[in-house]
Design a protein around this motif. Structure first.
Motif, PDB file in Angstrom:
ATOM      1  N   GLY A   7     -65.546 -65.242 -54.838  1.00 29.70           N
ATOM      2  CA  GLY A   7     -64.239 -65.129 -55.467  1.00 29.70           C
ATOM      3  C   GLY A   7     -63.090 -65.373 -54.514  1.00 29.70           C
ATOM      4  N   LEU A   8     -63.280 -65.026 -53.236  1.00 31.94           N
ATOM      5  CA  LEU A   8     -62.279 -65.295 -52.202  1.00 31.94           C
ATOM      6  C   LEU A   8     -62.777 -66.415 -51.296  1.00 31.94           C
ATOM      7  CD1 LEU A   8     -61.052 -61.792 -50.942  1.00 31.94           C
ATOM      8  CD2 LEU A   8     -59.742 -63.460 -52.226  1.00 31.94           C
ATOM      9  N   ASP A   9     -61.989 -67.486 -51.181  1.00 31.53           N
ATOM     10  CA  ASP A   9     -62.294 -68.475 -50.151  1.00 31.53           C
ATOM     11  C   ASP A   9     -61.746 -67.969 -48.821  1.00 31.53           C
ATOM     12  OD1 ASP A   9     -59.567 -68.862 -50.326  1.00 31.53           O
ATOM     13  OD2 ASP A   9     -59.710 -70.907 -51.120  1.00 31.53           O
ATOM     14  N   LEU A  10     -61.895 -68.756 -47.756  1.00 32.82           N
ATOM     15  CA  LEU A  10     -61.476 -68.294 -46.434  1.00 32.82           C
ATOM     16  C   LEU A  10     -59.983 -67.987 -46.405  1.00 32.82           C
ATOM     17  CD1 LEU A  10     -62.130 -67.675 -43.497  1.00 32.82           C
ATOM     18  CD2 LEU A  10     -61.918 -70.117 -42.997  1.00 32.82           C
ATOM     19  N   ALA A  11     -59.174 -68.832 -47.019  1.00 33.58           N
ATOM     20  CA  ALA A  11     -57.724 -68.590 -47.042  1.00 33.58           C
ATOM     21  C   ALA A  11     -57.405 -67.297 -47.783  1.00 33.58           C
ATOM     22  CB  ALA A  11     -57.007 -69.773 -47.678  1.00 33.58           C
ATOM     23  N   GLY A  12     -58.078 -67.057 -48.899  1.00 33.53           N
ATOM     24  CA  GLY A  12     -57.852 -65.825 -49.650  1.00 33.53           C
ATOM     25  C   GLY A  12     -58.310 -64.600 -48.898  1.00 33.53           C
ATOM     26  N   ALA A  26     -55.867 -61.534 -47.771  1.00 36.08           N
ATOM     27  CA  ALA A  26     -56.147 -60.131 -48.093  1.00 36.08           C
ATOM     28  C   ALA A  26     -56.139 -59.271 -46.831  1.00 36.08           C
ATOM     29  CB  ALA A  26     -57.498 -60.028 -48.797  1.00 36.08           C
ATOM     30  N   ALA A  27     -56.700 -59.799 -45.736  1.00 35.36           N
ATOM     31  CA  ALA A  27     -56.749 -59.037 -44.484  1.00 35.36           C
ATOM     32  C   ALA A  27     -55.353 -58.774 -43.947  1.00 35.36           C
ATOM     33  CB  ALA A  27     -57.590 -59.792 -43.453  1.00 35.36           C
ATOM     34  N   VAL A  28     -54.499 -59.796 -43.938  1.00 41.21           N
ATOM     35  CA  VAL A  28     -53.143 -59.639 -43.411  1.00 41.21           C
ATOM     36  C   VAL A  28     -52.352 -58.661 -44.272  1.00 41.21           C
ATOM     37  CG1 VAL A  28     -50.961 -60.828 -42.978  1.00 41.21           C
ATOM     38  CG2 VAL A  28     -53.125 -61.901 -42.306  1.00 41.21           C
ATOM     39  N   LYS A  29     -52.548 -58.714 -45.574  1.00 39.97           N
ATOM     40  CA  LYS A  29     -51.822 -57.818 -46.480  1.00 39.97           C
ATOM     41  C   LYS A  29     -52.134 -56.351 -46.191  1.00 39.97           C
ATOM     42  CE  LYS A  29     -50.797 -57.192 -51.397  1.00 39.97           C
ATOM     43  NZ  LYS A  29     -51.097 -57.672 -52.778  1.00 39.97           N
ATOM     44  N   LEU A  30     -53.327 -56.072 -45.701  1.00 48.96           N
ATOM     45  CA  LEU A  30     -53.743 -54.692 -45.448  1.00 48.96           C
ATOM     46  C   LEU A  30     -53.336 -54.184 -44.066  1.00 48.96           C
ATOM     47  CD1 LEU A  30     -57.222 -54.971 -47.149  1.00 48.96           C
ATOM     48  CD2 LEU A  30     -55.399 -53.396 -47.834  1.00 48.96           C
ATOM     49  N   LEU A  31     -52.692 -55.024 -43.269  1.00 43.63           N
ATOM     50  CA  LEU A  31     -52.210 -54.610 -41.957  1.00 43.63           C
ATOM     51  C   LEU A  31     -50.832 -53.970 -42.052  1.00 43.63           C
ATOM     52  CD1 LEU A  31     -53.128 -57.688 -39.734  1.00 43.63           C
ATOM     53  CD2 LEU A  31     -54.005 -55.367 -39.435  1.00 43.63           C
ATOM     54  N   ARG A  32     -50.591 -52.985 -41.216  1.00 42.15           N
ATOM     55  CA  ARG A  32     -49.239 -52.462 -41.057  1.00 42.15           C
ATOM     56  C   ARG A  32     -48.430 -53.462 -40.235  1.00 42.15           C
ATOM     57  NH1 ARG A  32     -48.049 -51.263 -36.013  1.00 42.15           N
ATOM     58  NH2 ARG A  32     -49.682 -50.640 -34.537  1.00 42.15           N
ATOM     59  N   ASN A  54     -65.693 -60.467 -40.577  1.00 39.76           N
ATOM     60  CA  ASN A  54     -66.610 -61.584 -40.368  1.00 39.76           C
ATOM     61  C   ASN A  54     -66.778 -62.261 -41.722  1.00 39.76           C
ATOM     62  OD1 ASN A  54     -68.655 -63.320 -39.641  1.00 39.76           O
ATOM     63  ND2 ASN A  54     -70.137 -61.731 -39.131  1.00 39.76           N
ATOM     64  N   PRO A  55     -65.819 -63.125 -42.119  1.00 40.76           N
ATOM     65  CA  PRO A  55     -65.853 -63.691 -43.472  1.00 40.76           C
ATOM     66  C   PRO A  55     -67.092 -64.552 -43.691  1.00 40.76           C
ATOM     67  CG  PRO A  55     -63.724 -64.071 -42.408  1.00 40.76           C
ATOM     68  CD  PRO A  55     -64.671 -63.600 -41.347  1.00 40.76           C
ATOM     69  N   PRO A  56     -67.459 -64.776 -44.951  1.00 46.35           N
ATOM     70  CA  PRO A  56     -68.565 -65.701 -45.230  1.00 46.35           C
ATOM     71  C   PRO A  56     -68.344 -67.039 -44.527  1.00 46.35           C
ATOM     72  CG  PRO A  56     -67.909 -64.569 -47.235  1.00 46.35           C
ATOM     73  CD  PRO A  56     -66.898 -64.198 -46.188  1.00 46.35           C
ATOM     74  N   PHE A  57     -69.406 -67.563 -43.944  1.00 53.74           N
ATOM     75  CA  PHE A  57     -69.282 -68.747 -43.100  1.00 53.74           C
ATOM     76  C   PHE A  57     -69.115 -70.048 -43.881  1.00 53.74           C
ATOM     77  CE2 PHE A  57     -71.547 -67.135 -39.000  1.00 53.74           C
ATOM     78  CZ  PHE A  57     -70.376 -66.484 -38.639  1.00 53.74           C
ATOM     79  N   PHE A  58     -69.687 -70.124 -45.065  1.00 62.14           N
ATOM     80  CA  PHE A  58     -69.785 -71.413 -45.739  1.00 62.14           C
ATOM     81  C   PHE A  58     -68.864 -71.486 -46.952  1.00 62.14           C
ATOM     82  CE2 PHE A  58     -73.808 -70.615 -43.580  1.00 62.14           C
ATOM     83  CZ  PHE A  58     -73.856 -71.724 -42.760  1.00 62.14           C
ATOM     84  N   ALA A  59     -68.192 -72.622 -47.089  1.00 59.99           N
ATOM     85  CA  ALA A  59     -67.278 -72.823 -48.203  1.00 59.99           C
ATOM     86  C   ALA A  59     -68.055 -72.884 -49.521  1.00 59.99           C
ATOM     87  CB  ALA A  59     -66.489 -74.116 -48.009  1.00 59.99           C
ATOM     88  N   GLN A  60     -67.340 -72.634 -50.602  1.00 60.45           N
ATOM     89  CA  GLN A  60     -67.960 -72.712 -51.921  1.00 60.45           C
ATOM     90  C   GLN A  60     -68.561 -74.096 -52.139  1.00 60.45           C
ATOM     91  OE1 GLN A  60     -64.784 -71.746 -54.596  1.00 60.45           O
ATOM     92  NE2 GLN A  60     -64.744 -69.591 -54.049  1.00 60.45           N
ATOM     93  N   ARG A  61     -69.767 -74.094 -52.700  1.00 62.87           N
ATOM     94  CA  ARG A  61     -70.470 -75.329 -53.076  1.00 62.87           C
ATOM     95  C   ARG A  61     -70.781 -76.214 -51.870  1.00 62.87           C
ATOM     96  NH1 ARG A  61     -66.576 -74.376 -56.618  1.00 62.87           N
ATOM     97  NH2 ARG A  61     -65.142 -75.814 -55.602  1.00 62.87           N
ATOM     98  N   SER A  62     -70.866 -75.635 -50.674  1.00 64.42           N
ATOM     99  CA  SER A  62     -71.251 -76.416 -49.493  1.00 64.42           C
ATOM    100  C   SER A  62     -72.670 -76.057 -49.100  1.00 64.42           C
ATOM    101  CB  SER A  62     -70.300 -76.147 -48.317  1.00 64.42           C
ATOM    102  OG  SER A  62     -70.454 -74.832 -47.840  1.00 64.42           O
TER     103      SER A  62
END
Length: 255
Positions: A144-149, A153-159, A119-127
């Motif tokens: 430090g991580l925007d939604l794309a980041g 990170a989530a996909v990288k941790l998937l098998r 459940n990523p943070p809902f709001f973009a930086q500086r919004s």
């Protein structure tokens, strides 16, 4: 580190789950319950709750899937500590292991997972205006991580062929789909959550699988409230009964 905010003890799944959380900081509501319901975990599978907070989604998932195991990764040590406390409070400490760490640089040896829910943070930086409570602000606004980041990170941790499941504001669906593009995922499924039948969706649950090429699917979705304001029977089955919400599976598996 102990939380500095006063705490409350709340209940989920018709009182079956106990949840200690900050009174004034980040507080879990219904989103993690629907998120957990959409994860089709099977016995023996490893699940990561990325940004687990106090453990609401992980505990709801384990209530329905007692033979799965969940690792939590939470940036705020105070919330990770509460997640560990909640795991013990619900006798799930053997199956839920909350860690303090950053999705951008996961702890060594974390490994790959069959499922990542988030459940990523809902709001973009500086919004907009940040919450006065620092913990709440960190949970709701990208840092430090925007939604794309976060999605990277989530996909990288998937098998390979593992499944990502996330919940977010419907207005950011375009950002989510853009972030998934080029990540080697397919079988993307979008499930709208409508507050009422005649209202625009406020939330979407999005699923995707790593290393498959099935096409995107827009699913029928779920209406949360009737015209009288009460939860619909389908929503009640999830929120009170812990039922599964699994229309995200079923895409054709084309490798």
């Amino acid at each position: 580190m102990e939380p500095t905010d006063p705490l409350t003890e709340d209940r989920l799944l018709d009182g079956r789950l106990r949840l200690i959380q900050p009174r004034d900081g980040y507080r879990a509501a219904i989103d993690p319950v629907f998120l957990a319901a959409a994860v089709p975990a099977r016995p023996g599978e490893r699940v990561l709750d990325l940004g687990c907070g106090v453990g609401a989604a992980a505990l709801c998932l384990l209530a329905r899937c007692p033979q799965a195991t969940v690792t939590g990764l939470e940036l705020q040590e105070s919330l990770a500590g509460l997640a560990r406390r909640n795991a013990a409070l619900n006798a799930m400490e053997e199956r839920f292991n909350p860690l303090c760490g950053d999705g951008a640089a996961p702890p060594p040896g974390l490994g790959e997972f069959d499922h990542v829910l988030t459940n990523p943070p809902f709001f973009a930086q500086r919004s907009g205006t940040s919450a006065a409570n620092a913990s709440r602000a960190m949970a709701h606004q990208e840092g430090g991580l925007d939604l794309a980041g976060w999605i990277k990170a989530a996909v990288k941790l998937l098998r390979p062929k593992g499944r990502l499941t996330l919940i977010h504001r419907a207005e950011r669906l375009g950002d989510i789909l853009a972030a998934l593009r080029g990540r080697g995922v397919g079988d993307i499924a979008v499930l709208p959550l409508w507050p009422k039948a005649d209202r625009a969706a406020g939330r979407v649950i999005v699923g995707a699988r790593k290393g498959v090429r099935s096409p995107l699917r827009l699913l029928p979705g779920l209406v949360l409230h009737g015209q009288d304001g009460a939860f619909t029977p389908a929503a009640q089955a999830i929120l009170r009964g812990g039922a599964a919400l699994d229309p995200l599976g079923g895409g054709e598996d084309k490798t």
